[in-house]
Design an enzyme around this catalytic site. Structure first.
Site, PDB file in Angstrom:
ATOM      1  N   GLN A 181       0.737  -1.026   0.060  1.00 52.57           N
ATOM      2  CA  GLN A 181      -0.044  -0.247  -0.029  1.00 52.57           C
ATOM      3  C   GLN A 181       0.837   1.223  -0.033  1.00 52.57           C
ATOM      4  OE1 GLN A 181      -2.987   0.970  -0.405  1.00 52.57           O
ATOM      5  NE2 GLN A 181      -2.912   3.144   0.369  1.00 52.57           N
ATOM      6  N   GLU A 182       1.910   1.145   0.743  1.00 51.97           N
ATOM      7  CA  GLU A 182       2.896   2.324   0.923  1.00 51.97           C
ATOM      8  C   GLU A 182       3.426   2.763  -0.435  1.00 51.97           C
ATOM      9  OE1 GLU A 182       3.090   4.714   3.087  1.00 51.97           O
ATOM     10  OE2 GLU A 182       2.030   3.840   4.891  1.00 51.97           O
ATOM     11  N   SER A 183       4.188   1.700  -0.887  1.00 52.75           N
ATOM     12  CA  SER A 183       5.107   1.988  -2.194  1.00 52.75           C
ATOM     13  C   SER A 183       5.174   1.102  -3.274  1.00 52.75           C
ATOM     14  CB  SER A 183       6.433   1.871  -1.233  1.00 52.75           C
ATOM     15  OG  SER A 183       7.010   0.689  -1.110  1.00 52.75           O
TER      16      SER A 183
END
Length: 204
Positions: A62-64
């Site tokens: 989700q982050e990266s």
């Protein structure tokens, strides 16, 4: 985390369809060796801090999209998109997060700090501690405190994220944090489904 997995399947019915999307094919098929390598790190630090490795991996995606080279306009870096100042803080104490291992270590340790410092009330079930820690990772613990107070004022359960505090969150910070937590649950469910479909780990 098994009940969290069941909740992810139940509350994110699109998880199985997600396996067929371009983004998940990238995450789970197009970069199998990379995922296998990173999963070992998620397992290492998941075990160290009491997290399901696939839940941490879902957060990293989700982050990266599991890209260590990713850098946000706010200065967050790496797979777990931490600010270097957050990682260097005494509560995490990892100064160099330029490598995959240190970045994942710092992200897991910061998640553990959030969970244990702010959401240790026995009235909060483990799955909700995880959801609140994710929300705090995204919006900050002070905002989550306000969300929980708002939920209580609305007659909702301040100790339950889904269907309760997430509703208050939408009124305080908009949809970003709500989507953030929901997306991680979807990716987590998709990872778990894939493992179920390939118990021999042939995907790795």
């Amino acid at each position: 985390m098994f009940s969290l997995w069941r909740k992810a399947r139940r509350e994110n019915s699109a998880a199985s369809r997600l396996l067929g999307t371009t983004s998940l094919r990238f995450a789970l098929h197009g970069c199998q060796r990379k995922f296998a390598h990173l999963l070992k790190l998620f397992e290492k630090y998941g075990d160290k801090y009491g997290f399901d490795a696939l839940a941490l991996a879902a957060q990293g995606y989700q982050e990266s999209e599991l890209n260590q080279q990713r850098k946000s306009h706010r200065g967050a870096v790496g797979i777990m998109q931490l600010l270097p100042s957050t990682a260097a803080d005494k509560n995490v104490g990892i100064r160099d997060i330029s490598t995959e291992e240190n970045n994942i270590h710092a992200g897991a340790k910061y998640m553990a700090f959030l969970r244990d410092r702010y959401f240790s009330d026995p009235a909060i079930k483990p799955d909700d501690r995880m959801a609140f820690a994710w929300a705090a990772y995204n919006a900050g613990p002070a905002k989550v405190r306000k969300m929980r107070a708002k939920a209580k004022a609305m007659g909702l359960n301040p100790n339950v994220w889904f269907g309760n505090v997430e509703i208050a969150a939408g009124k305080i910070v908009g949809r970003e944090t709500v989507r953030y937590v929901a997306n991680i649950y979807k990716y987590y469910a998709a990872y778990k489904l894939l493992v179920e479909l390939h118990p021999d780990k042939s995907i790795l």
